[in-house]
Design a protein around this motif. Structure first.
Motif, short mmCIF file in Angstrom:
data_model
loop_
_atom_site.label_atom_id
_atom_site.label_comp_id
_atom_site.label_asym_id
_atom_site.label_seq_id
_atom_site.Cartn_x
_atom_site.Cartn_y
_atom_site.Cartn_z
N GLN A 132 7.61 -10.10 1.25
CA GLN A 132 6.06 -10.39 0.94
C GLN A 132 5.88 -12.27 0.33
N LEU A 156 4.14 -14.89 1.92
CA LEU A 156 2.94 -16.10 1.40
C LEU A 156 3.29 -16.94 1.68
N ALA A 203 -7.44 -14.64 -1.50
CA ALA A 203 -6.61 -13.58 -0.84
C ALA A 203 -4.83 -14.42 -1.17
N GLY A 237 -2.42 -12.30 -3.47
CA GLY A 237 -1.55 -11.52 -2.59
C GLY A 237 -0.38 -12.44 -3.26
N LYS A 271 0.63 -10.26 -6.97
CA LYS A 271 0.57 -8.50 -7.22
C LYS A 271 2.58 -8.61 -6.05
N ALA A 272 2.79 -9.56 -5.33
CA ALA A 272 3.85 -9.63 -4.98
C ALA A 272 5.16 -9.14 -6.35
#
Length: 212
Positions: A47, A51, A141, A145, A148-149
């Motif tokens: 992720q 990102l 976004a 992201g 949340k990662a």
């Protein structure tokens, strides 16, 4: 007898918790080592790699387009002067949008961004607003992201460019030479491992190398 069974259950539960903690620690260490060696092996590290790529693409494509609108061509301006001015504009936009990446789940509100750009003397009306309205959701976004990662990440502001070799820098000009970096356009995306790991290099504006 019942007390003995209860004691055994409690001891078993404690051992289970200890084993889980040890496994989690070992798993985390393996992950950090994998990322440090360039081998990401878990979902949340993939992720972060994705990102970081999204961030780099935003800067080199979307923010580059915004830079053109922020800095319309001036009469008598050379292409080199225009390129530098637009790189400086993007270099000012990046910290406004991403200074708190990894700490907050959202960027500053759009009007706040525009107000700060206007104070910098940049052209924020007309086509810029239309393009910015398309780019802003992607910026938001990315913030969400990263928040949340798994594991923490941040942008490496304040890096000493003179301390980094040219092969660890990425030129603002797609095919440019990084041997003479003048200023930072966009910092590296850094995973906060021990030690921290750069998942995307700093993007710099470099002085053109004079032809022999």
């Amino acid at each position: 007898m019942q007390n003995t069974l209860d004691d055994l259950k409690r001891q078993n539960g404690m051992l289970t918790d200890m084993v889980r903690a040890m496994l989690d620690s070992m798993r985390e260490q393996r992950v950090l080592q994998a990322v440090d060696s360039g081998r990401a092996t878990t979902d949340f590290h993939y992720q972060h790699l994705e990102l970081a790529q999204t961030y780099k693409t935003l800067v080199r494509q979307s923010l580059r387009s915004l830079g053109r609108e922020l800095c319309p061509t001036r009469d008598g301006e050379s292409p080199a002067e225009r390129t530098r001015r637009r790189a400086e504009a993007v270099g000012g936009l990046v910290p406004i949008l991403f200074e708190h990446l990894g700490r907050y789940a959202a960027p500053p509100p759009p009007e706040g961004v525009i107000t700060r750009l206007r104070a910098m003397g940049l052209a924020v009306d007309g086509l810029f607003r239309a393009q910015f309205a398309q780019v802003y959701p992607r910026v938001a976004a990315l913030h969400a992201g990263v928040a949340k990662a798994g594991l923490a990440a941040e942008l490496e502001f304040g890096v000493d460019l003179s301390a980094l070799p040219a092969n660890q820098l990425l030129s603002w000009e797609l095919e440019g030479d990084c041997t003479r970096p003048e200023f930072l356009v966009a910092p590296a995306y850094r995973l906060m491992a021990d030690p921290p790991v750069r998942l995307s290099p700093p993007i710099v504006f470099a002085a053109p190398v004079a032809a022999p």
